[in-house]
Design an enzyme around this catalytic site. Sequence first.
Site, PDB file in Angstrom:
ATOM      1  N   ASP A   7      -5.528   4.798 -11.808  1.00  0.00           N
ATOM      2  CA  ASP A   7      -4.843   4.978 -10.530  1.00  0.00           C
ATOM      3  C   ASP A   7      -3.337   5.085 -10.777  1.00  0.00           C
ATOM      4  O   ASP A   7      -2.822   4.535 -11.758  1.00  0.00           O
ATOM      5  CB  ASP A   7      -5.125   3.808  -9.582  1.00  0.00           C
ATOM      6  CG  ASP A   7      -4.571   4.073  -8.186  1.00  0.00           C
ATOM      7  OD1 ASP A   7      -4.960   5.093  -7.585  1.00  0.00           O
ATOM      8  OD2 ASP A   7      -3.747   3.274  -7.715  1.00  0.00           O
ATOM      9  N   GLU A   9       0.677   5.293  -8.648  1.00  0.00           N
ATOM     10  CA  GLU A   9       1.520   5.262  -7.454  1.00  0.00           C
ATOM     11  C   GLU A   9       2.675   6.230  -7.712  1.00  0.00           C
ATOM     12  O   GLU A   9       3.126   6.376  -8.861  1.00  0.00           O
ATOM     13  CB  GLU A   9       2.036   3.855  -7.171  1.00  0.00           C
ATOM     14  CG  GLU A   9       0.956   2.811  -6.934  1.00  0.00           C
ATOM     15  CD  GLU A   9       0.071   3.094  -5.737  1.00  0.00           C
ATOM     16  OE1 GLU A   9       0.528   3.821  -4.818  1.00  0.00           O
ATOM     17  OE2 GLU A   9      -1.062   2.598  -5.711  1.00  0.00           O
ATOM     18  N   GLU A  52       8.753   6.507   3.167  1.00  0.00           N
ATOM     19  CA  GLU A  52       7.313   6.619   3.395  1.00  0.00           C
ATOM     20  C   GLU A  52       6.509   6.100   2.201  1.00  0.00           C
ATOM     21  O   GLU A  52       5.511   5.413   2.361  1.00  0.00           O
ATOM     22  CB  GLU A  52       6.935   8.082   3.667  1.00  0.00           C
ATOM     23  CG  GLU A  52       7.515   8.662   4.952  1.00  0.00           C
ATOM     24  CD  GLU A  52       8.963   9.108   4.785  1.00  0.00           C
ATOM     25  OE1 GLU A  52       9.486   9.033   3.646  1.00  0.00           O
ATOM     26  OE2 GLU A  52       9.568   9.523   5.793  1.00  0.00           O
ATOM     27  N   HIS A 150      -0.682  -0.927  -1.715  1.00  0.00           N
ATOM     28  CA  HIS A 150      -1.297  -0.195  -2.814  1.00  0.00           C
ATOM     29  C   HIS A 150      -0.624  -0.620  -4.118  1.00  0.00           C
ATOM     30  O   HIS A 150       0.605  -0.615  -4.237  1.00  0.00           O
ATOM     31  CB  HIS A 150      -1.108   1.318  -2.621  1.00  0.00           C
ATOM     32  CG  HIS A 150      -1.965   1.887  -1.547  1.00  0.00           C
ATOM     33  ND1 HIS A 150      -3.028   2.719  -1.805  1.00  0.00           N
ATOM     34  CD2 HIS A 150      -1.921   1.737  -0.210  1.00  0.00           C
ATOM     35  CE1 HIS A 150      -3.600   3.063  -0.661  1.00  0.00           C
ATOM     36  NE2 HIS A 150      -2.946   2.477   0.323  1.00  0.00           N
ATOM     37  N   ASP A 155      -5.862  -1.449  -7.471  1.00  0.00           N
ATOM     38  CA  ASP A 155      -6.725  -0.371  -7.009  1.00  0.00           C
ATOM     39  C   ASP A 155      -7.685   0.099  -8.099  1.00  0.00           C
ATOM     40  O   ASP A 155      -8.850   0.408  -7.818  1.00  0.00           O
ATOM     41  CB  ASP A 155      -5.873   0.807  -6.524  1.00  0.00           C
ATOM     42  CG  ASP A 155      -5.205   0.517  -5.189  1.00  0.00           C
ATOM     43  OD1 ASP A 155      -5.409  -0.577  -4.647  1.00  0.00           O
ATOM     44  OD2 ASP A 155      -4.468   1.390  -4.698  1.00  0.00           O
TER      45      ASP A 155
END
Length: 227
Positions: A7, A9, A52, A150, A155
């Site tokens: 995963d 980010e 965001e 997150h 994750d």
Amino acid sequence: MREIVLDTETTGLDPKAGHRIVEIACVELDNHLPTGRTYQQYINPERDMPEEAFKVHGLSADFLAGYPKFAEICDAFLEFIGDARLVIHNAEFDMRFINAEISALGHAVLPSDRAVDTLMIARRKFPGAQASLDALCRRFGIDNTHRDLHGALVDADLLAGVYLELIGGREPGLLLAAGEQISVAESQQLEEVRQKRPPRPHLLSEAELAAHAAMIAKIKDPIWLRE
């Protein structure tokens, strides 16, 4: 069979718009079982952090400024994943970012068919149902209460559990004849073949018909001869 549940980010949605990876994490599986080996790294994206994106993972530019750049961790990351199959939720997104980062450093891109997309597996298995990581955790009873924001390692760890459930538990796809495991893609192909196989004819031979007639002749008032 070695697999890496992965995963990332990022600072945004599109590497072509200048967005970068800010965290990458991996969980190692061996024959679908976690080995306990993980890889996790925060990365300085060498740019600002859009609000965001910050709301999603909580990683600020100031926090990341003290961590290495992707160029400094690239070799260690590639060494960890080796040639293992990559298990990723919404694989196209993460693969696009990873390939943008490694190709900029002169490395060959990772082929898309190396990735197993758990999002696509979930959508095929549960059509019309929610297929986010949180939704799949709820479906399979996997505790994700520690997932406030997150985080790549959290994750990846949750996805490892979801992946095992999606493929049928800890002993999926065993070939009974050879005792070998087959991939998710191969399992799906076999299932398609099973579904498309036409019915076999089951006509009786002349000898079987004669034997049946002889048996009926020995029975008083056989039901097979009633109108």
